[in-house]
Motif scaffolding. Structure first.
Motif, PDB file in Angstrom:
ATOM      1  N   VAL A 235     -14.153  33.394   5.441  1.00 39.05           N
ATOM      2  CA  VAL A 235     -14.294  33.773   4.040  1.00 39.05           C
ATOM      3  C   VAL A 235     -13.119  34.445   3.541  1.00 39.05           C
ATOM      4  N   TRP A 236     -12.520  35.541   4.223  1.00 38.63           N
ATOM      5  CA  TRP A 236     -11.540  36.238   3.777  1.00 38.63           C
ATOM      6  C   TRP A 236     -10.284  35.339   3.668  1.00 38.63           C
ATOM      7  N   GLN A 237     -10.134  34.585   4.674  1.00 35.45           N
ATOM      8  CA  GLN A 237      -9.004  33.547   4.634  1.00 35.45           C
ATOM      9  C   GLN A 237      -8.979  32.634   3.279  1.00 35.45           C
ATOM     10  N   PHE A 238     -10.302  31.867   3.062  1.00 34.34           N
ATOM     11  CA  PHE A 238     -10.474  31.102   1.970  1.00 34.34           C
ATOM     12  C   PHE A 238     -10.101  31.898   0.472  1.00 34.34           C
ATOM     13  N   THR A 239     -10.920  32.865   0.379  1.00 25.99           N
ATOM     14  CA  THR A 239     -10.900  33.805  -0.906  1.00 25.99           C
ATOM     15  C   THR A 239      -9.540  34.378  -1.086  1.00 25.99           C
ATOM     16  N   GLY A 240      -8.932  35.015   0.023  1.00 30.17           N
ATOM     17  CA  GLY A 240      -7.428  35.173  -0.241  1.00 30.17           C
ATOM     18  C   GLY A 240      -6.402  34.365  -0.666  1.00 30.17           C
ATOM     19  N   LEU A 241      -6.619  32.954  -0.135  1.00 30.84           N
ATOM     20  CA  LEU A 241      -5.900  32.048  -0.486  1.00 30.84           C
ATOM     21  C   LEU A 241      -6.134  31.677  -2.013  1.00 30.84           C
ATOM     22  N   VAL A 242      -7.434  31.590  -2.434  1.00 33.46           N
ATOM     23  CA  VAL A 242      -7.671  31.144  -3.732  1.00 33.46           C
ATOM     24  C   VAL A 242      -7.210  32.431  -4.779  1.00 33.46           C
ATOM     25  N   ARG A 243      -7.262  33.607  -4.377  1.00 33.58           N
ATOM     26  CA  ARG A 243      -6.736  34.701  -5.143  1.00 33.58           C
ATOM     27  C   ARG A 243      -5.326  34.672  -5.282  1.00 33.58           C
ATOM     28  N   ALA A 244      -4.768  34.395  -4.198  1.00 39.33           N
ATOM     29  CA  ALA A 244      -3.151  34.396  -4.401  1.00 39.33           C
ATOM     30  C   ALA A 244      -2.676  33.318  -5.281  1.00 39.33           C
ATOM     31  N   GLY A 245      -3.444  32.350  -5.265  1.00 33.09           N
ATOM     32  CA  GLY A 245      -3.020  31.218  -6.024  1.00 33.09           C
ATOM     33  C   GLY A 245      -3.309  31.443  -7.298  1.00 33.09           C
TER      34      GLY A 245
ATOM     35  N   TRP B 184      -3.832  39.168 -19.719  1.00 37.42           N
ATOM     36  CA  TRP B 184      -4.380  38.460 -18.584  1.00 37.42           C
ATOM     37  C   TRP B 184      -3.732  39.134 -17.365  1.00 37.42           C
ATOM     38  N   ILE B 185      -2.658  39.983 -17.408  1.00 37.28           N
ATOM     39  CA  ILE B 185      -2.038  40.788 -16.302  1.00 37.28           C
ATOM     40  C   ILE B 185      -3.010  41.622 -15.268  1.00 37.28           C
ATOM     41  N   GLY B 186      -4.266  41.825 -16.112  1.00 37.05           N
ATOM     42  CA  GLY B 186      -5.096  42.632 -15.131  1.00 37.05           C
ATOM     43  C   GLY B 186      -5.956  41.456 -14.258  1.00 37.05           C
ATOM     44  N   VAL B 187      -6.090  40.433 -14.744  1.00 40.44           N
ATOM     45  CA  VAL B 187      -6.595  39.392 -13.761  1.00 40.44           C
ATOM     46  C   VAL B 187      -5.735  39.017 -12.478  1.00 40.44           C
ATOM     47  N   ALA B 188      -4.100  39.036 -12.978  1.00 43.83           N
ATOM     48  CA  ALA B 188      -3.397  38.548 -11.743  1.00 43.83           C
ATOM     49  C   ALA B 188      -3.268  39.845 -11.049  1.00 43.83           C
ATOM     50  N   ALA B 189      -3.152  41.022 -11.636  1.00 43.84           N
ATOM     51  CA  ALA B 189      -2.738  42.129 -10.509  1.00 43.84           C
ATOM     52  C   ALA B 189      -4.201  42.424  -9.766  1.00 43.84           C
ATOM     53  N   THR B 190      -5.376  42.321 -10.123  1.00 45.80           N
ATOM     54  CA  THR B 190      -6.466  42.312  -9.414  1.00 45.80           C
ATOM     55  C   THR B 190      -6.639  41.274  -8.166  1.00 45.80           C
ATOM     56  N   ASP B 191      -6.368  40.072  -8.537  1.00 40.17           N
ATOM     57  CA  ASP B 191      -6.376  38.955  -7.500  1.00 40.17           C
ATOM     58  C   ASP B 191      -5.220  39.345  -6.408  1.00 40.17           C
ATOM     59  N   ALA B 192      -4.302  39.697  -7.037  1.00 43.20           N
ATOM     60  CA  ALA B 192      -2.986  40.111  -6.058  1.00 43.20           C
ATOM     61  C   ALA B 192      -3.419  40.854  -4.865  1.00 43.20           C
ATOM     62  N   LEU B 193      -4.040  42.215  -5.599  1.00 43.41           N
ATOM     63  CA  LEU B 193      -4.332  43.423  -4.787  1.00 43.41           C
ATOM     64  C   LEU B 193      -5.540  42.870  -3.810  1.00 43.41           C
ATOM     65  N   VAL B 194      -6.387  41.933  -4.072  1.00 40.90           N
ATOM     66  CA  VAL B 194      -7.669  41.703  -3.109  1.00 40.90           C
ATOM     67  C   VAL B 194      -7.161  40.943  -2.122  1.00 40.90           C
ATOM     68  N   ALA B 195      -6.184  39.889  -2.653  1.00 42.19           N
ATOM     69  CA  ALA B 195      -5.576  39.005  -1.664  1.00 42.19           C
ATOM     70  C   ALA B 195      -4.596  39.755  -0.692  1.00 42.19           C
ATOM     71  N   ALA B 196      -4.016  40.670  -1.072  1.00 43.34           N
ATOM     72  CA  ALA B 196      -3.009  41.441  -0.332  1.00 43.34           C
ATOM     73  C   ALA B 196      -4.035  42.188   0.881  1.00 43.34           C
ATOM     74  N   VAL B 197      -5.070  43.099   0.377  1.00 43.18           N
ATOM     75  CA  VAL B 197      -5.741  43.783   1.090  1.00 43.18           C
ATOM     76  C   VAL B 197      -6.630  42.815   2.238  1.00 43.18           C
ATOM     77  N   GLN B 198      -6.902  41.771   1.938  1.00 40.92           N
ATOM     78  CA  GLN B 198      -7.690  40.622   2.560  1.00 40.92           C
ATOM     79  C   GLN B 198      -6.588  40.171   3.828  1.00 40.92           C
ATOM     80  N   ALA B 199      -5.244  39.987   3.341  1.00 39.64           N
ATOM     81  CA  ALA B 199      -4.444  39.507   4.176  1.00 39.64           C
ATOM     82  C   ALA B 199      -3.979  40.429   5.096  1.00 39.64           C
TER      83      ALA B 199
END
Length: 126
Positions: free
Chosen positions: A74-84, A102-117
């Motif tokens: 799940v973390w691999q898949f959702t991290g990939l989606v969030r990075a995209g 929309w920068i808040g959306v990009a920042a949130t997704d990037a942060l979550v993707a980074a933590v999970q990676a």
């Protein structure tokens, strides 16, 4: 760290599931919360459609609570989606296709993707 992984999955999953539901039911309200203005009524169907995907990603985090192997997947898949999403939204802002709000959306997704990676790299699910 597995306890952190499970709580992270609950928190992030709930955030996405709630956002998805709000996008489906009240996309205008979500845009107002983001500070996005000037979106036409014809765009609401697409925002609702995006809400289905956002909500589905959120609900997929529930699978992470079942067992270690599923949590990693799940973390691999959702991290990939969030990075995209982070790359797409950031690029769209820089090109002028999306409002800077929309920068808040990009920042949130990037942060979550980074933590999970990072967590996957450090084998937190082990």
């Amino acid at each position: 760290m597995r306890t952190f992984c499970k709580w992270w999955s609950v928190g992030v999953g709930a955030m996405d599931a709630a956002t998805g539901i709000l996008l489906i039911l009240w996309p205008e309200w979500v845009l107002g919360m983001l500070g996005v203005e000037g979106v036409g009524v014809e765009s609401m169907v697409f925002l609702r459609w995006i809400g289905v995907f956002v909500g589905s990603v959120g609900l997929s985090y529930g699978l992470a609570l079942r067992e270690q192997r599923q949590g990693k997947t799940v973390w691999q898949f959702t991290g990939l989606v969030r990075a995209g999403v982070a790359v797409f939204v950031t690029t769209s802002i820089l090109r002028g296709s999306l409002d800077r709000a929309w920068i808040g959306v990009a920042a949130t997704d990037a942060l979550v993707a980074a933590v999970q990676a990072w967590g996957l790299r450090k084998e937190w699910w082990r």
